[in-house]
Design a protein around this motif. Structure first.
Motif, PDB file in Angstrom:
ATOM      1  N   ASN A  93       0.648  -1.109  -0.041  1.00 56.57           N
ATOM      2  CA  ASN A  93      -0.133  -0.012   0.033  1.00 56.57           C
ATOM      3  C   ASN A  93       0.919   1.351   0.022  1.00 56.57           C
ATOM      4  O   ASN A  93       2.072   1.093   0.644  1.00 56.57           O
ATOM      5  CB  ASN A  93      -0.883  -0.021   1.110  1.00 56.57           C
ATOM      6  CG  ASN A  93      -2.369  -0.967   1.054  1.00 56.57           C
ATOM      7  OD1 ASN A  93      -2.598  -1.114  -0.167  1.00 56.57           O
ATOM      8  ND2 ASN A  93      -2.511  -1.049   1.936  1.00 56.57           N
ATOM      9  N   PRO A  94       0.528   2.461  -0.507  1.00 62.14           N
ATOM     10  CA  PRO A  94       1.155   3.697  -0.586  1.00 62.14           C
ATOM     11  C   PRO A  94       1.234   4.134   0.719  1.00 62.14           C
ATOM     12  O   PRO A  94       0.345   3.851   1.823  1.00 62.14           O
ATOM     13  CB  PRO A  94       0.233   4.669  -1.339  1.00 62.14           C
ATOM     14  CG  PRO A  94      -0.705   4.016  -2.068  1.00 62.14           C
ATOM     15  CD  PRO A  94      -0.877   2.594  -1.563  1.00 62.14           C
ATOM     16  N   PRO A  95       2.417   4.950   1.145  1.00 59.23           N
ATOM     17  CA  PRO A  95       3.256   5.627   0.406  1.00 59.23           C
ATOM     18  C   PRO A  95       4.398   4.519   0.136  1.00 59.23           C
ATOM     19  O   PRO A  95       4.537   3.446   0.747  1.00 59.23           O
ATOM     20  CB  PRO A  95       3.482   6.832   1.305  1.00 59.23           C
ATOM     21  CG  PRO A  95       3.416   6.212   2.559  1.00 59.23           C
ATOM     22  CD  PRO A  95       2.198   5.628   2.652  1.00 59.23           C
ATOM     23  N   LEU A  96       5.059   4.873  -1.066  1.00 59.11           N
ATOM     24  CA  LEU A  96       6.198   4.041  -1.552  1.00 59.11           C
ATOM     25  C   LEU A  96       7.390   3.963  -0.212  1.00 59.11           C
ATOM     26  O   LEU A  96       7.571   5.165   0.352  1.00 59.11           O
ATOM     27  CB  LEU A  96       6.831   4.704  -2.592  1.00 59.11           C
ATOM     28  CG  LEU A  96       8.051   3.652  -3.313  1.00 59.11           C
ATOM     29  CD1 LEU A  96       7.530   2.446  -3.596  1.00 59.11           C
ATOM     30  CD2 LEU A  96       8.697   4.606  -4.342  1.00 59.11           C
ATOM     31  N   LEU A 120       8.225   2.666 -10.245  1.00 59.52           N
ATOM     32  CA  LEU A 120       7.693   3.013  -9.064  1.00 59.52           C
ATOM     33  C   LEU A 120       8.369   4.346  -8.303  1.00 59.52           C
ATOM     34  O   LEU A 120       7.390   5.176  -7.708  1.00 59.52           O
ATOM     35  CB  LEU A 120       7.988   1.771  -7.877  1.00 59.52           C
ATOM     36  CG  LEU A 120       7.195   0.770  -8.117  1.00 59.52           C
ATOM     37  CD1 LEU A 120       7.645  -0.637  -7.183  1.00 59.52           C
ATOM     38  CD2 LEU A 120       5.636   0.809  -8.186  1.00 59.52           C
ATOM     39  N   ASN A 124       5.283   7.009  -8.009  1.00 60.88           N
ATOM     40  CA  ASN A 124       4.372   6.600  -6.863  1.00 60.88           C
ATOM     41  C   ASN A 124       3.672   7.807  -6.230  1.00 60.88           C
ATOM     42  O   ASN A 124       2.930   7.682  -5.243  1.00 60.88           O
ATOM     43  CB  ASN A 124       5.533   6.040  -5.897  1.00 60.88           C
ATOM     44  CG  ASN A 124       6.213   7.350  -5.154  1.00 60.88           C
ATOM     45  OD1 ASN A 124       5.879   7.883  -4.148  1.00 60.88           O
ATOM     46  ND2 ASN A 124       7.081   7.509  -5.885  1.00 60.88           N
ATOM     47  N   ASN A 125       3.512   9.095  -6.975  1.00 58.86           N
ATOM     48  CA  ASN A 125       2.863   9.888  -6.205  1.00 58.86           C
ATOM     49  C   ASN A 125       2.074  10.805  -7.253  1.00 58.86           C
ATOM     50  O   ASN A 125       2.246  10.574  -8.743  1.00 58.86           O
ATOM     51  CB  ASN A 125       3.573  11.083  -5.468  1.00 58.86           C
ATOM     52  CG  ASN A 125       4.824  11.684  -6.164  1.00 58.86           C
ATOM     53  OD1 ASN A 125       4.338  12.167  -7.214  1.00 58.86           O
ATOM     54  ND2 ASN A 125       5.715  11.643  -5.739  1.00 58.86           N
ATOM     55  N   THR A 170       0.864  13.256  -1.524  1.00 57.92           N
ATOM     56  CA  THR A 170       0.862  11.691  -1.062  1.00 57.92           C
ATOM     57  C   THR A 170       0.036  11.022  -0.660  1.00 57.92           C
ATOM     58  O   THR A 170       0.029   9.800   0.047  1.00 57.92           O
ATOM     59  CB  THR A 170       2.067  11.775  -0.143  1.00 57.92           C
ATOM     60  OG1 THR A 170       1.795  12.533   1.117  1.00 57.92           O
ATOM     61  CG2 THR A 170       3.435  12.634  -0.588  1.00 57.92           C
ATOM     62  N   TYR A 172      -3.898   8.959  -0.334  1.00 59.46           N
ATOM     63  CA  TYR A 172      -4.578   7.915  -1.137  1.00 59.46           C
ATOM     64  C   TYR A 172      -5.952   7.222  -0.929  1.00 59.46           C
ATOM     65  O   TYR A 172      -6.016   7.795   0.252  1.00 59.46           O
ATOM     66  CB  TYR A 172      -3.442   6.681  -1.510  1.00 59.46           C
ATOM     67  CG  TYR A 172      -3.128   5.864  -0.057  1.00 59.46           C
ATOM     68  CD1 TYR A 172      -3.943   4.702   0.114  1.00 59.46           C
ATOM     69  CD2 TYR A 172      -2.429   6.208   0.927  1.00 59.46           C
ATOM     70  CE1 TYR A 172      -3.888   4.023   1.256  1.00 59.46           C
ATOM     71  CE2 TYR A 172      -2.202   5.535   1.978  1.00 59.46           C
ATOM     72  CZ  TYR A 172      -3.088   4.461   2.238  1.00 59.46           C
ATOM     73  OH  TYR A 172      -2.978   3.806   3.478  1.00 59.46           O
ATOM     74  N   ASN A 296      -2.222   4.836 -10.228  1.00 60.53           N
ATOM     75  CA  ASN A 296      -1.987   4.192  -9.339  1.00 60.53           C
ATOM     76  C   ASN A 296      -0.954   2.869  -9.244  1.00 60.53           C
ATOM     77  O   ASN A 296      -1.427   2.113 -10.375  1.00 60.53           O
ATOM     78  CB  ASN A 296      -3.396   3.722  -8.555  1.00 60.53           C
ATOM     79  CG  ASN A 296      -4.231   4.840  -8.291  1.00 60.53           C
ATOM     80  OD1 ASN A 296      -4.340   5.323  -7.259  1.00 60.53           O
ATOM     81  ND2 ASN A 296      -5.204   4.981  -9.226  1.00 60.53           N
ATOM     82  N   LEU A 298       1.304   1.255  -6.938  1.00 57.70           N
ATOM     83  CA  LEU A 298       1.835   0.187  -5.955  1.00 57.70           C
ATOM     84  C   LEU A 298       1.011  -0.955  -5.822  1.00 57.70           C
ATOM     85  O   LEU A 298       1.463  -2.119  -5.747  1.00 57.70           O
ATOM     86  CB  LEU A 298       1.808   1.043  -4.667  1.00 57.70           C
ATOM     87  CG  LEU A 298       3.402   1.838  -4.538  1.00 57.70           C
ATOM     88  CD1 LEU A 298       3.163   2.591  -2.972  1.00 57.70           C
ATOM     89  CD2 LEU A 298       4.519   0.981  -4.330  1.00 57.70           C
TER      90      LEU A 298
END
Length: 349
Positions: A93-96, A120, A124-125, A170, A172, A296, A298
């Motif tokens: 799951n986010p965040p990376l 990624l 990722n954002n 950042t 989600y 999206n 991740l």
């Protein structure tokens, strides 16, 4: 084939809706060896990157009921080298977790990673959508990203629209997404202070925020499109709960069947090649009013709900793709070894 899923904690899986569980189930059905792990279990032992993994114990019969499959699954814990896997599927799951991604740098030449770790890092954002070239704003809404309050305030008041979207860079799952109206301009500075945080003196502690064009039709929800290797494989429309601007199911939204429009298909055609170039092989994009809002990368979800709406099994397509990539890599290695042997045989005369 040996597959490792780097994912969120197993106890957080909802068997009724979880997309990762569908992928794991499909891989097990095909007889692949499957292990799961999480980013906090990554290790380096004697200069070899590995992880404490839970390997799924193979059974003679695999239940087709996902709740039964989830509740009866058995694991065997072992510390394993990640380069021994044919494929690693990133489903966290986010965040990376950037440090976790650094662990994978050492195995990327040995193992197929989906999505690619450089991809990624890039995607990722929510900044990633700004990297698509769309000068006419046909597919990408006008977007401003900053932590400078004066700049954001100026962009808000100079906008031709009566309202805009404000959200954290950042976030989600629809967290922190609000609609700003010009009539509430006296509250704008206070909202920026809340979202950006910090104290105006230490910018490193402040958060970036997104100020985005309000796309007509947002009140009717958005479209989640799953894209595999640059091509759309399924979609659904998410409708927000009454009085809410967020369409995410976790925020109370509902889903209905959606057939891709001509514009939807053109949007996918425009962004697909770049996604593949960046190593974003499996993604879920969010579209409002024909415009790309988020990518999206991740742990893109939606497989279960799209399956139910369309009586399909999208997990089959995803595992098909992973198998094809791994098989292609193995074929290339065999050919290379055969060519090397031919040269060695010629040298021996």
């Amino acid at each position: 084939m040996k597959i490792c899923f780097i994912m969120y904690p197993w106890e957080r899986v909802d068997p009724d809706s979880d997309s990762t569980l569908r992928l794991i189930h499909e891989a097990i059905l095909r007889g692949h060896t499957v292990a799961i792990t999480s980013t906090h279990n990554l290790t380096v032992r004697n200069n070899v990157t590995g992880s404490f993994c839970d390997v799924i114990v193979q059974k003679s019969k695999v239940s087709n009921n996902f709740k039964t499959f989830y509740n009866t699954i058995e694991f065997r814990r072992s510390q394993l080298p990640l380069s021994g896997f044919d494929a690693i599927l990133m489903r966290d799951n986010p965040p990376l977790d950037n440090l976790a991604i650094n662990f994978l740098d050492s195995v990327r030449s040995d193992t197929f990673i989906m999505n690619d770790i450089d991809g990624l890092r890039l995607a990722n954002n929510k900044l990633y959508t700004a990297s698509f070239v769309d000068l006419a704003h046909e597919f990408i809404p006008v977007t401003h990203v900053s932590k400078n309050r004066d700049y954001l305030e100026r962009m808000f008041f100079e906008s031709d629209s009566d309202k805009m979207i404000l959200k954290p860079l950042t976030g989600y799952g629809g967290r922190g997404v609000i609609v700003l109206e010009k009539s509430a301009k006296h509250s704008f500075r206070s909202l920026l202070d809340f979202y950006i945080g910090g104290n105006n003196k230490e910018s490193s502690r402040e958060n970036y925020v997104i100020l985005q064009e309000y796309v007509s039709g947002a009140e009717d929800g958005d479209v989640r499109i799953l894209i595999l290797n640059g091509e759309p494989i399924g979609a659904m429309r998410r409708i927000p709960a009454e009085g809410d601007v967020r369409s995410n199911v976790h925020a109370g939204g509902t889903v209905v069947k959606h057939t891709l429009t001509k514009h939807d298909k053109q949007l996918c055609k425009e962004i697909g090649p770049k996604l593949v170039r960046d190593g974003i092989y499996f993604t879920g994009i969010d579209v409002i009013g024909g415009k790309l809002i988020e990518v999206n990368v991740l742990s893109p979800g939606g497989i279960t709900r799209i399956n139910k709406l369309n009586r399909t099994r999208l997990q089959e397509l995803v595992i098909d793709f992973v198998e094809s990539v791994v098989n292609s890599k193995e074929l290339a290695i065999r050919r290379k070894n055969e060519f090397r042997q031919a040269i060695e045989d010629a040298n021996l005369g």
